[in-house]
Design a protein around this motif. Structure first.
Motif, short mmCIF file in Angstrom:
data_model
loop_
_atom_site.label_atom_id
_atom_site.label_comp_id
_atom_site.label_asym_id
_atom_site.label_seq_id
_atom_site.Cartn_x
_atom_site.Cartn_y
_atom_site.Cartn_z
N ARG A 113 0.81 -1.21 0.00
CA ARG A 113 0.00 0.00 0.00
C ARG A 113 0.85 1.27 0.00
NH1 ARG A 113 -4.33 0.46 3.94
NH2 ARG A 113 -4.87 2.09 2.47
N ARG A 114 2.13 1.17 -0.22
CA ARG A 114 3.02 2.32 -0.07
C ARG A 114 2.62 3.51 -0.93
NH1 ARG A 114 5.95 -1.75 -2.31
NH2 ARG A 114 6.78 -1.48 -4.39
N TYR A 115 2.07 3.28 -2.11
CA TYR A 115 1.73 4.42 -2.97
C TYR A 115 0.43 5.10 -2.53
CZ TYR A 115 5.61 2.70 -5.66
OH TYR A 115 6.85 2.28 -6.04
N ASP A 116 -0.29 4.49 -1.61
CA ASP A 116 -1.42 5.19 -0.98
C ASP A 116 -0.90 6.29 -0.05
OD1 ASP A 116 -3.17 3.41 -2.19
OD2 ASP A 116 -3.47 2.21 -0.37
N TRP A 117 0.25 6.04 0.57
CA TRP A 117 0.77 6.92 1.61
C TRP A 117 1.93 7.80 1.17
CZ3 TRP A 117 1.09 1.65 4.22
CH2 TRP A 117 -0.15 1.29 4.75
N PHE A 118 2.78 7.28 0.28
CA PHE A 118 4.03 7.96 -0.05
C PHE A 118 4.04 8.56 -1.44
CE2 PHE A 118 5.27 4.94 3.21
CZ PHE A 118 6.08 5.73 4.02
N GLU A 119 4.74 9.66 -1.56
CA GLU A 119 4.98 10.27 -2.86
C GLU A 119 6.05 9.45 -3.59
OE1 GLU A 119 6.15 14.34 -2.31
OE2 GLU A 119 4.21 14.88 -1.43
N ARG A 120 5.99 9.47 -4.89
CA ARG A 120 7.05 8.87 -5.71
C ARG A 120 8.06 9.97 -5.98
NH1 ARG A 120 4.25 4.42 -9.52
NH2 ARG A 120 2.51 3.98 -8.17
N THR A 121 9.24 9.83 -5.40
CA THR A 121 10.22 10.92 -5.43
C THR A 121 11.31 10.73 -6.48
OG1 THR A 121 11.64 9.86 -3.80
CG2 THR A 121 9.89 11.32 -2.96
N GLY A 122 11.46 9.55 -7.01
CA GLY A 122 12.57 9.29 -7.92
C GLY A 122 13.88 9.00 -7.19
N HIS A 123 13.82 8.91 -5.87
CA HIS A 123 15.00 8.60 -5.06
C HIS A 123 14.83 7.22 -4.43
CE1 HIS A 123 16.80 12.65 -5.06
NE2 HIS A 123 15.54 13.04 -5.21
N ALA A 124 15.94 6.57 -4.17
CA ALA A 124 15.88 5.30 -3.45
C ALA A 124 15.23 5.55 -2.09
CB ALA A 124 17.29 4.75 -3.27
N ASN A 125 14.52 4.54 -1.58
CA ASN A 125 13.88 4.73 -0.29
C ASN A 125 14.52 3.90 0.83
OD1 ASN A 125 12.94 2.22 -0.97
ND2 ASN A 125 10.81 2.82 -1.14
N TYR A 126 15.60 3.19 0.51
CA TYR A 126 16.34 2.50 1.55
C TYR A 126 17.77 2.26 1.10
CZ TYR A 126 16.31 -1.96 -0.98
OH TYR A 126 16.53 -2.96 -1.89
N VAL A 127 18.63 2.02 2.08
CA VAL A 127 20.03 1.72 1.80
C VAL A 127 20.59 0.88 2.94
CG1 VAL A 127 20.91 3.83 2.92
CG2 VAL A 127 22.25 2.72 1.10
N PHE A 128 21.49 -0.05 2.58
CA PHE A 128 22.22 -0.87 3.54
C PHE A 128 23.70 -0.51 3.52
CE2 PHE A 128 18.83 -4.00 2.49
CZ PHE A 128 18.36 -4.24 3.77
N TRP A 129 24.37 -0.78 4.63
CA TRP A 129 25.82 -0.75 4.70
C TRP A 129 26.24 -1.54 5.94
CZ3 TRP A 129 22.73 3.09 6.34
CH2 TRP A 129 22.98 3.70 7.56
N TRP A 130 27.46 -2.02 5.92
CA TRP A 130 27.98 -2.82 7.03
C TRP A 130 28.68 -1.92 8.03
CZ3 TRP A 130 26.37 -7.61 7.50
CH2 TRP A 130 25.94 -8.29 6.36
N VAL A 131 28.52 -2.25 9.32
CA VAL A 131 29.21 -1.54 10.39
C VAL A 131 29.85 -2.57 11.32
CG1 VAL A 131 27.68 0.48 10.34
CG2 VAL A 131 27.14 -1.42 11.88
#
Length: 177
Positions: A113-131
């Motif tokens: 249902r994400r498009y009910d709530w969120f705008e489509r921005t053209g940007h990634a919506n998540y990112v991972f990295w190791w710590v």
């Protein structure tokens, strides 16, 4: 053993404090999603404001997770009344448990249902990295990794499920699915 940091960021169609029924619905299910995540194998921790107020993101005390920050392209409000974003910062044991948590249960229902709530921005919506296992990632770390991912694509410094990397920087063979 390294831990996997995950930063998510989305721009809501209306402010969290606003009366829009769909945005309120999103806000209201958030706690149930967090509870489900916290019981998932491989989940380690998430950034939580010291006072527990999710509405005061910019003014909240986030402790070791650092001062709250958002990507440069976020152009909506920054007060309790005008903030129109949803974001998380969490730690996981590995890619597989994070994938399983994101794509099952209540969170999977929310993704549908994400498009009910969120705008489509053209940007990634998540990112991972190791710590390192003794490091708590900060909000600014998440923002800089998300912006790096947007500008340069997946790399060991900032990656996605579909183009992921092992802690040693080597590509993970095939997407995590």
């Amino acid at each position: 053993m390294p831990h996997l940091a995950l930063y998510t960021f989305g721009v809501l169609k209306s402010p969290l404090a606003g009366p829009a029924p769909l945005t309120r619905e999103f806000y209201d299910i958030g706690e149930a999603v967090y509870r489900e995540f916290s019981q998932h194998p491989g989940y380690l921790a998430r950034a939580e404001a010291a006072d527990g107020d999710r509405g005061a993101l910019f003014e909240a005390d986030w402790g070791a997770w650092g001062e709250f920050a958002v990507p440069a392209w976020y152009g909506k409000g920054r007060t309790v009344e005008t903030t129109a974003l949803a974001t998380t910062l969490s730690l996981w044991a590995d890619l597989r448990p994070a994938f399983d948590a994101v794509y099952t249960g209540l969170h999977r229902d929310a993704l549908n249902r994400r498009y009910d709530w969120f705008e489509r921005t053209g940007h990634a919506n998540y990112v991972f990295w190791w710590v390192s296992d003794d490091v708590i990632p900060t909000w600014q770390d998440g923002v800089s990794r998300l912006e790096h991912l947007h500008d340069h694509g997946s790399a060991p410094h900032a990656f996605t499920f579909h183009h992921s990397f092992a802690p040693d920087g080597s590509p993970v063979k095939g997407p995590i699915e």
